[in-house]
Design a protein around this motif. Structure first.
Motif, PDB file in Angstrom:
ATOM      1  N   ARG A 166       0.856  -1.184   0.000  1.00 51.33           N
ATOM      2  CA  ARG A 166       0.000   0.000   0.000  1.00 51.33           C
ATOM      3  C   ARG A 166       0.899   1.243   0.000  1.00 51.33           C
ATOM      4  O   ARG A 166       1.924   1.262   0.681  1.00 51.33           O
ATOM      5  N   VAL A 167       0.500   2.250  -0.758  1.00 53.59           N
ATOM      6  CA  VAL A 167       1.308   3.475  -0.857  1.00 53.59           C
ATOM      7  C   VAL A 167       0.393   4.684  -0.679  1.00 53.59           C
ATOM      8  O   VAL A 167      -0.614   4.811  -1.382  1.00 53.59           O
ATOM      9  N   ASN A 168       0.739   5.541   0.261  1.00 54.23           N
ATOM     10  CA  ASN A 168      -0.092   6.721   0.541  1.00 54.23           C
ATOM     11  C   ASN A 168       0.760   7.950   0.809  1.00 54.23           C
ATOM     12  O   ASN A 168       1.946   7.839   1.156  1.00 54.23           O
ATOM     13  N   THR A 169       0.109   9.089   0.697  1.00 56.73           N
ATOM     14  CA  THR A 169       0.725  10.363   1.067  1.00 56.73           C
ATOM     15  C   THR A 169      -0.054  10.953   2.233  1.00 56.73           C
ATOM     16  O   THR A 169      -1.286  10.884   2.249  1.00 56.73           O
ATOM     17  N   VAL A 170       0.664  11.501   3.203  1.00 56.29           N
ATOM     18  CA  VAL A 170       0.031  12.311   4.250  1.00 56.29           C
ATOM     19  C   VAL A 170       0.558  13.733   4.074  1.00 56.29           C
ATOM     20  O   VAL A 170       1.774  13.952   4.044  1.00 56.29           O
ATOM     21  N   SER A 171      -0.368  14.668   3.913  1.00 64.00           N
ATOM     22  CA  SER A 171       0.036  16.061   3.657  1.00 64.00           C
ATOM     23  C   SER A 171      -0.276  16.943   4.859  1.00 64.00           C
ATOM     24  O   SER A 171      -1.442  17.329   5.068  1.00 64.00           O
ATOM     25  N   PRO A 172       0.745  17.242   5.661  1.00 61.15           N
ATOM     26  CA  PRO A 172       0.508  18.104   6.822  1.00 61.15           C
ATOM     27  C   PRO A 172       0.269  19.549   6.409  1.00 61.15           C
ATOM     28  O   PRO A 172       0.704  20.002   5.348  1.00 61.15           O
ATOM     29  N   GLY A 173      -0.414  20.255   7.300  1.00 61.16           N
ATOM     30  CA  GLY A 173      -0.494  21.707   7.201  1.00 61.16           C
ATOM     31  C   GLY A 173       0.612  22.317   8.063  1.00 61.16           C
ATOM     32  O   GLY A 173       1.602  21.659   8.398  1.00 61.16           O
ATOM     33  N   ASP A 174       0.438  23.568   8.437  1.00 61.41           N
ATOM     34  CA  ASP A 174       1.449  24.268   9.240  1.00 61.41           C
ATOM     35  C   ASP A 174       1.613  23.566  10.589  1.00 61.41           C
ATOM     36  O   ASP A 174       0.646  23.407  11.325  1.00 61.41           O
ATOM     37  N   THR A 175       2.841  23.196  10.896  1.00 57.66           N
ATOM     38  CA  THR A 175       3.114  22.396  12.096  1.00 57.66           C
ATOM     39  C   THR A 175       4.143  23.123  12.948  1.00 57.66           C
ATOM     40  O   THR A 175       5.154  23.605  12.438  1.00 57.66           O
ATOM     41  N   LEU A 176       3.849  23.177  14.235  1.00 55.26           N
ATOM     42  CA  LEU A 176       4.693  23.986  15.135  1.00 55.26           C
ATOM     43  C   LEU A 176       5.396  23.099  16.158  1.00 55.26           C
ATOM     44  O   LEU A 176       4.757  22.311  16.849  1.00 55.26           O
ATOM     45  N   PHE A 177       6.716  23.245  16.227  1.00 54.81           N
ATOM     46  CA  PHE A 177       7.487  22.554  17.263  1.00 54.81           C
ATOM     47  C   PHE A 177       8.801  23.303  17.459  1.00 54.81           C
ATOM     48  O   PHE A 177       9.267  23.999  16.547  1.00 54.81           O
ATOM     49  N   GLU A 178       9.364  23.144  18.643  1.00 53.72           N
ATOM     50  CA  GLU A 178      10.580  23.869  18.997  1.00 53.72           C
ATOM     51  C   GLU A 178      11.701  23.559  18.006  1.00 53.72           C
ATOM     52  O   GLU A 178      11.983  22.397  17.711  1.00 53.72           O
ATOM     53  N   GLY A 179      12.309  24.583  17.468  1.00 51.51           N
ATOM     54  CA  GLY A 179      13.418  24.397  16.531  1.00 51.51           C
ATOM     55  C   GLY A 179      12.971  24.230  15.089  1.00 51.51           C
ATOM     56  O   GLY A 179      13.796  24.176  14.182  1.00 51.51           O
ATOM     57  N   GLY A 180      11.656  24.154  14.860  1.00 52.49           N
ATOM     58  CA  GLY A 180      11.159  23.956  13.501  1.00 52.49           C
ATOM     59  C   GLY A 180      11.005  25.269  12.748  1.00 52.49           C
ATOM     60  O   GLY A 180      11.201  26.365  13.290  1.00 52.49           O
TER      61      GLY A 180
END
Ligand SMILES: NC(=O)c1ccc[n+]([C@@H]2O[C@H](COP(=O)([O-])OP(=O)(O)OC[C@H]3O[C@@H](n4cnc5c(N)ncnc54)[C@H](OP(=O)(O)O)[C@@H]3O)[C@@H](O)[C@H]2O)c1
Length: 243
Positions: A166-180
């Motif tokens: 199985r092959v899929n894409t996950v497309s995140p939106g704006d993601t916030l984390f320290e150092g990012g």
């Protein structure tokens, strides 16, 4: 829900920070063994510390995904492989960097891992795309174009590898984390960050764990009839209808 990941082996590219690290943690929390890579040894060791006590065994490797020979040696040493998560991006608007890392290196890693995945009875490839792949991006066209190209490749790969992988894409939106990336924008360009916040109907950015849970599910045997999909984990910020 049991994701049926116990006893499985995953490989995550770029797992020492950000979304990749959250994916490593989410898979290991489901008792999946996880091998991840990154280029900086200190970041790898710090990431490994955060995984202590999780039920799945986690290992880290100093490796640049653009070195396909080194990636092949890593695969050989790994033994079995059930889940491949392609997470590395140059996160760059430069065409050379976007094409060599996001497209060429990522395709090379996927193709190198396919023979091993074909031996698994529950194989999955999950590509970490971006909502940027379906949005006009006047200041980072190369990044968006690379993400769009890879979503297309993943759709074709699904058609090529089913029913075995199985092959899929996950497309995140704006993601916030320290150092990012967004953390830097929040600190250094507050007016730009305010605009980013404004385009998010949730009135906040994603935590990497919120993206990682989607990736863990789409990569696991419980998602056995999901393939060729591009799942947005974007808090509803992409307004157009996706077909
Ligand atoms: N952050 C967001 O808001 C956002 C939004 C949408 C999509 N995404 C996508 O989510 C994915 C992860 O993004 P992120 O923001 O979590 O990135 P990040 O914070 O820059 O982390 C990237 C990870 O990959 C590693 N890495 C980078 N280049 C590498 C290379 N050539 N070889 C091996 N490892 C490498 C980094 O470690 P080293 O630097 O030590 O190698 C790190 O572990 C990307 O595909 C990105 O396009 C992110």
């Amino acid at each position: 829900m049991d994701l049926h990941l116990q006893g499985r082996q995953a490989l995550v590219t770029g797992g020492s920070a950000g979304i990749g690290l959250a994916i490593v943690q989410a898979l290991a929390a489901e008792s999946c063994a996880v091998a991840f890579c990154g280029r900086d040894e200190a970041r790898i060791q710090a990431a490994l510390q955060t995984c202590q006590g999780l039920p799945g065994a986690v290992t880290g490797r100093k490796l640049d995904v653009r070195d396909i020979q080194a990636f092949g040696r890593w695969l050989d040493e790994l033994g079995r492989l059930d889940v491949l998560v392609l997470n590395v991006s140059a996160l760059s608007g430069d065409w050379g960097e976007a094409l060599s890392t996001d497209v060429q290196a990522t395709v090379a890693c996927a193709e190198a891992a396919i023979p091993k995945l074909l031996r698994s009875d529950a194989a999955a490839i999950s590509y970490i795309g971006s909502m940027a792949g379906s949005l006009a991006a006047p200041t980072s066209a190369a990044y968006g174009a690379a993400k769009a190209a890879m979503a297309h490749y993943m759709k074709s790969l699904s058609a090529r590898l089913l029913p075995k992988v199985r092959v899929n894409t996950v497309s995140p939106g704006d993601t916030l984390f320290e150092g990012g990336l967004r953390d830097r924008v929040q600190r250094e360009e507050p007016e730009v960050f305010a605009k980013v916040l404004q385009r998010n109907p949730m009135q906040r950015l994603a935590d990497p764990a919120e993206v990682a849970r989607v990736v863990a599910f789409i990569s696991c045997p419980a998602a056995s009839f999901v393939s060729g999909a591009n799942w947005y984990a974007d808090g509803g910020s992409v307004a157009h209808v996706q077909f």
